[in-house]
Design a protein around this motif. Structure first.
Motif, PDB file in Angstrom:
ATOM      1  N   SER A  10     -43.763   3.736   0.728  1.00  0.00           N
ATOM      2  CA  SER A  10     -44.488   4.846   0.090  1.00  0.00           C
ATOM      3  C   SER A  10     -45.611   5.333   1.000  1.00  0.00           C
ATOM      4  O   SER A  10     -46.027   4.637   1.919  1.00  0.00           O
ATOM      5  CB  SER A  10     -45.082   4.386  -1.247  1.00  0.00           C
ATOM      6  OG  SER A  10     -46.167   3.519  -1.008  1.00  0.00           O
ATOM      7  N   TYR A  11     -46.100   6.537   0.768  1.00  0.00           N
ATOM      8  CA  TYR A  11     -47.215   7.075   1.551  1.00  0.00           C
ATOM      9  C   TYR A  11     -48.405   6.123   1.548  1.00  0.00           C
ATOM     10  O   TYR A  11     -49.004   5.841   2.585  1.00  0.00           O
ATOM     11  CB  TYR A  11     -47.679   8.429   0.982  1.00  0.00           C
ATOM     12  CG  TYR A  11     -46.642   9.521   1.034  1.00  0.00           C
ATOM     13  CD1 TYR A  11     -46.063   9.902   2.242  1.00  0.00           C
ATOM     14  CD2 TYR A  11     -46.272  10.193  -0.124  1.00  0.00           C
ATOM     15  CE1 TYR A  11     -45.125  10.920   2.299  1.00  0.00           C
ATOM     16  CE2 TYR A  11     -45.329  11.218  -0.089  1.00  0.00           C
ATOM     17  CZ  TYR A  11     -44.757  11.575   1.124  1.00  0.00           C
ATOM     18  OH  TYR A  11     -43.837  12.578   1.167  1.00  0.00           O
ATOM     19  N   ASP A  12     -48.755   5.622   0.352  1.00  0.00           N
ATOM     20  CA  ASP A  12     -49.943   4.783   0.247  1.00  0.00           C
ATOM     21  C   ASP A  12     -49.807   3.502   1.050  1.00  0.00           C
ATOM     22  O   ASP A  12     -50.736   3.078   1.729  1.00  0.00           O
ATOM     23  CB  ASP A  12     -50.227   4.446  -1.228  1.00  0.00           C
ATOM     24  CG  ASP A  12     -50.793   5.649  -1.970  1.00  0.00           C
ATOM     25  OD1 ASP A  12     -51.351   6.532  -1.285  1.00  0.00           O
ATOM     26  OD2 ASP A  12     -50.665   5.707  -3.202  1.00  0.00           O
ATOM     27  N   VAL A  36     -49.967  11.067   7.769  1.00  0.00           N
ATOM     28  CA  VAL A  36     -49.438  10.488   6.531  1.00  0.00           C
ATOM     29  C   VAL A  36     -50.180  11.068   5.325  1.00  0.00           C
ATOM     30  O   VAL A  36     -49.578  11.406   4.305  1.00  0.00           O
ATOM     31  CB  VAL A  36     -49.548   8.941   6.539  1.00  0.00           C
ATOM     32  CG1 VAL A  36     -48.943   8.362   5.266  1.00  0.00           C
ATOM     33  CG2 VAL A  36     -48.842   8.366   7.758  1.00  0.00           C
ATOM     34  N   GLU A  37     -51.508  11.201   5.463  1.00  0.00           N
ATOM     35  CA  GLU A  37     -52.292  11.812   4.380  1.00  0.00           C
ATOM     36  C   GLU A  37     -51.783  13.213   4.061  1.00  0.00           C
ATOM     37  O   GLU A  37     -51.631  13.601   2.911  1.00  0.00           O
ATOM     38  CB  GLU A  37     -53.771  11.900   4.776  1.00  0.00           C
ATOM     39  CG  GLU A  37     -54.517  10.600   4.583  1.00  0.00           C
ATOM     40  CD  GLU A  37     -55.891  10.623   5.251  1.00  0.00           C
ATOM     41  OE1 GLU A  37     -56.361  11.713   5.633  1.00  0.00           O
ATOM     42  OE2 GLU A  37     -56.478   9.533   5.395  1.00  0.00           O
ATOM     43  N   LYS A  58     -48.421  13.111   2.343  1.00  0.00           N
ATOM     44  CA  LYS A  58     -48.598  12.744   0.932  1.00  0.00           C
ATOM     45  C   LYS A  58     -49.071  13.960   0.123  1.00  0.00           C
ATOM     46  O   LYS A  58     -48.529  14.283  -0.932  1.00  0.00           O
ATOM     47  CB  LYS A  58     -49.629  11.617   0.844  1.00  0.00           C
ATOM     48  CG  LYS A  58     -50.007  11.162  -0.575  1.00  0.00           C
ATOM     49  CD  LYS A  58     -50.983   9.980  -0.467  1.00  0.00           C
ATOM     50  CE  LYS A  58     -51.865   9.848  -1.695  1.00  0.00           C
ATOM     51  NZ  LYS A  58     -51.201   9.264  -2.864  1.00  0.00           N
ATOM     52  N   ASN A 110     -46.287  16.352  -0.054  1.00  0.00           N
ATOM     53  CA  ASN A 110     -45.032  15.715  -0.432  1.00  0.00           C
ATOM     54  C   ASN A 110     -43.895  15.978   0.565  1.00  0.00           C
ATOM     55  O   ASN A 110     -42.798  16.398   0.205  1.00  0.00           O
ATOM     56  CB  ASN A 110     -44.616  16.168  -1.843  1.00  0.00           C
ATOM     57  CG  ASN A 110     -43.647  15.180  -2.477  1.00  0.00           C
ATOM     58  OD1 ASN A 110     -43.562  14.021  -2.061  1.00  0.00           O
ATOM     59  ND2 ASN A 110     -42.901  15.650  -3.462  1.00  0.00           N
ATOM     60  N   VAL A 120     -40.517   7.592   4.721  1.00  0.00           N
ATOM     61  CA  VAL A 120     -41.812   7.493   4.047  1.00  0.00           C
ATOM     62  C   VAL A 120     -41.862   8.588   2.990  1.00  0.00           C
ATOM     63  O   VAL A 120     -41.704   9.768   3.327  1.00  0.00           O
ATOM     64  CB  VAL A 120     -42.989   7.677   5.039  1.00  0.00           C
ATOM     65  CG1 VAL A 120     -44.311   7.349   4.366  1.00  0.00           C
ATOM     66  CG2 VAL A 120     -42.790   6.828   6.285  1.00  0.00           C
ATOM     67  N   LYS A 121     -42.038   8.204   1.709  1.00  0.00           N
ATOM     68  CA  LYS A 121     -42.062   9.202   0.656  1.00  0.00           C
ATOM     69  C   LYS A 121     -42.898   8.730  -0.526  1.00  0.00           C
ATOM     70  O   LYS A 121     -43.518   7.663  -0.450  1.00  0.00           O
ATOM     71  CB  LYS A 121     -40.646   9.558   0.223  1.00  0.00           C
ATOM     72  CG  LYS A 121     -39.814   8.403  -0.280  1.00  0.00           C
ATOM     73  CD  LYS A 121     -38.412   8.915  -0.551  1.00  0.00           C
ATOM     74  CE  LYS A 121     -37.621   7.943  -1.393  1.00  0.00           C
ATOM     75  NZ  LYS A 121     -36.286   8.464  -1.696  1.00  0.00           N
ATOM     76  N   GLU A 122     -42.971   9.513  -1.563  1.00  0.00           N
ATOM     77  CA  GLU A 122     -43.909   9.230  -2.648  1.00  0.00           C
ATOM     78  C   GLU A 122     -43.616   7.896  -3.333  1.00  0.00           C
ATOM     79  O   GLU A 122     -44.431   7.010  -3.361  1.00  0.00           O
ATOM     80  CB  GLU A 122     -43.887  10.378  -3.677  1.00  0.00           C
ATOM     81  CG  GLU A 122     -44.942  10.255  -4.768  1.00  0.00           C
ATOM     82  CD  GLU A 122     -46.369  10.116  -4.236  1.00  0.00           C
ATOM     83  OE1 GLU A 122     -46.739  10.938  -3.377  1.00  0.00           O
ATOM     84  OE2 GLU A 122     -47.092   9.198  -4.651  1.00  0.00           O
TER      85      GLU A 122
END
Lengths: 401, 401
Positions: free
Chosen positions: B196-198, B216-217, B220, B223, B240-242
């Motif tokens: 995930s992004y986080d 990445v920010e 996010k 999206n 890399v996704k939500e």
């Protein structure tokens, strides 16, 4: 307060030491109370290095991408020169071709300047900045990066000088000025104090290669006073301007051009239009012809000889051979072991016997003349390439001793 | 038909062979019917070479001129890649940052993107061109060339993907994806299919350095689905996704950060406001503090420990020492022989005992924990730098075996 444009070529900024040297010249000029716009080329061999990179990947790359690549060269040198000026405690602003307002045609790799909008240069000068402009490059109306072709930085400098009505445009190079002959070959060659635009143009065309031809044409058109001088020697150079009054010399210089080939078409039928048809074959291929010599016909046949650039020589022969032979000519001869030696001088218009004096010098040196061509301010002869340096010396001694 | 943005770093285009390799990846994607926008960094060591040139001339050069200099690096690489694409028989258009519509703040050397006007990119795509954009650079409202700082090309790629609503943004690099630990150090490390992004953000902050954090920010925020993959191995990378659904792992990775120093202020008087005053000394100097640990006070005294980046460590001590000691503290201790080891995973939010499992792994390996810090998806510990690799292995084995 004067506005002075100074142009420095690639060898003048080839390494950190040379960049600092240029920064000192520029800041000295500024410290004397002048506004200064500096035009720089890419450092030393940068352009060649970039071309090598491109060749390795794609020798047939589009011209647009070649321009994008090459324009990076001046971007590096303007930034470094601006940093060097800052180091000496002055304010500097570097500008790329498009930032400096160079609008060009979209003929990539050999674009022509349409106009220079110098607003941004002037704005930076008003803030007491020394402005460092990337030579050789501009932008097309489509917004694509363009380059002016080799030697284009001279033209960039003169174009800025014209657009801003500069008081002087100094072209710094690795020679100290314009000489009466190549000083590396002729010991007695001397530096001219002044030379006219027309004489300079003839010399440039003839291979003296001190200044780019387009830049001299532009300087003549806008009446910009040029000075050619060295970035290493602290000495006055040669002033290029409309009329020279100081020196009343018969000729201003002797030049040598070895990038030339002679083509002779033997036994051409002596009928109207044959020369026209022959040369139209060459112009169709964009091959420029320089000296032309036609023998007086006899027996219904004549010989036509002419010169072309050596790089286009074989192509020119190929373009002519089949057509001419099938139309009655005997053969097409080719010789690229030749050199063109020329004397140039506004003084020869009013003085008879200049050409004779040149021929006498060649006769004294036992050098055979193959072809002759003359204009108002120029006499050129074609001779064997192996006698070129000897010929330049002999002619120079005749006129300048 | 999809719109795919592909970004290649400096090592991926370091020489002619690698540039051709990238051209093949790009044209393969295009040949499958996709619109392709490629973002490239400067070749290999070009940026470092340019910085060395500048340092030689003026280490204190203005940031504006540094940006002018560095931006030449991507200009070279986009032209070469466009030429390579042409060589494979496709149409390519290279665009500089400003041509591609990157409007940035005027904070030279670390500008932020204000907006991307992708009109020119779209126009070129509509003409069936593969568009090659210079990463890392843009233009300020004043018309000056700016750069985004190191790693900025990732951000350029994501910004284009966001502005154009791309279907996928692929970040090609020299690793094959995001791993559960550094695969050069931990044999059992495995590549994640998704993250995930986080989680990616925490990993990037913690020194995994696969992706630039700002990129990445931004991904996010807008999206944008990212894929991290290798330009040499032909294998799927990490998405890399939500939200990740495929793998229900407790943690997604173990990261090590050795660019960290610990500062301890001993015997701080236990009065209100002292911590505030202490940390405001640091923020005044723009020094970021990471983990903070405060002992429970006794005898009217307490100890405060915290970590900062190793590069700012000595400065932080200098900023604090005089003030704290003159306000009653006993001494300020400094240690940069430390490492921060972290586990990251969205799964730990809903699973108790993740931190305990990490501490157990360290206990089994007889590694002493100096400090602890936790967030929703992260647990970090500070340990002796000499035990860092051993700690990563021990924790990785505990979670992934």
């Amino acid at each position: 307060m004067s506005l002075i444009v100074q142009k420095f070529g690639g060898t003048s900024v080839r390494d950190a030491e040379r960049v600092m040297n240029v920064a000192r010249i520029v800041t000295d000029t500024f410290a004397k109370g002048n506004d200064v716009v500096v035009v720089v080329s890419a450092q030393g061999d940068t352009t060649d290095d970039l071309i090598a990179k491109a060749e390795e990947i794609n020798p047939k790359a589009s011209r647009r991408e070649k321009d994008m690549l090459l324009a990076a060269g001046e971007q590096i040198s303007i930034a470094l020169l601006a940093m060097a000026i800052e180091k000496l405690g002055y304010h500097a602003t570097s500008l790329l071709g498009w930032q400096a307002g160079f609008e060009t045609t979209s003929a990539h790799t050999s674009a022509r300047i349409r106009r220079v909008n110098a607003d941004r240069i002037r704005e930076a000068l008003d803030k007491h900045n020394i402005v460092v402009v990337a030579g050789f490059q501009g932008i097309s109306r489509r917004g694509d990066i363009t380059t002016l072709g080799r030697g284009g930085s001279d033209t960039s400098a003169v174009a800025i000088a014209a657009a801003m009505h500069a008081d002087l445009c100094q072209i710094y190079t690795d020679v100290e000025g314009v000489y009466t002959a190549d000083p590396r070959k002729v010991e007695t060659a001397r530096k001219l104090k002044e030379i006219s635009y027309d004489e300079m143009l003839e010399l440039a065309t003839l291979g003296a290669q001190v200044l780019n031809n387009r830049s001299v044409e532009m300087a003549k058109k806008y009446n910009i006073e040029l000075e050619v001088l060295s970035s290493l020697a602290k000495a006055p150079g040669t002033i290029v301007k409309e009329k020279t009054k100081m020196e009343k010399m018969l000729i201003s210089g002797v030049a040598k051009d070895t990038d030339v080939a002679r083509i002779s078409v033997i036994g051409v039928p002596n009928i109207p239009g044959i020369a026209f048809k022959m040369f139209s074959k060459l112009s169709a291929k964009d091959i420029n012809v320089d000296i032309i010599l036609q023998s007086i016909g006899h027996d219904g046949k004549k010989d036509i000889s002419f010169t072309v650039a050596k790089t286009r020589g074989r192509e020119a022969v190929a373009a002519l051979e089949e057509y001419m032979v099938s139309h009655g000519a005997k053969e097409v001869l080719y010789d690229d072991e030749v050199a063109k030696i020329s004397i140039v001088g506004a003084g020869m218009e009013s003085h008879a016997g200049v050409a004779t004096k040149m021929f006498e010098a060649l006769y004294d040196a036992q050098i055979n003349i193959q072809m002759i061509s003359t204009s108002e301010i120029k006499v050129s002869v074609l001779i064997d390439i192996n006698e070129a340096d000897k010929a330049v010396k002999a002619i120079h001694n005749k006129f300048f001793d």
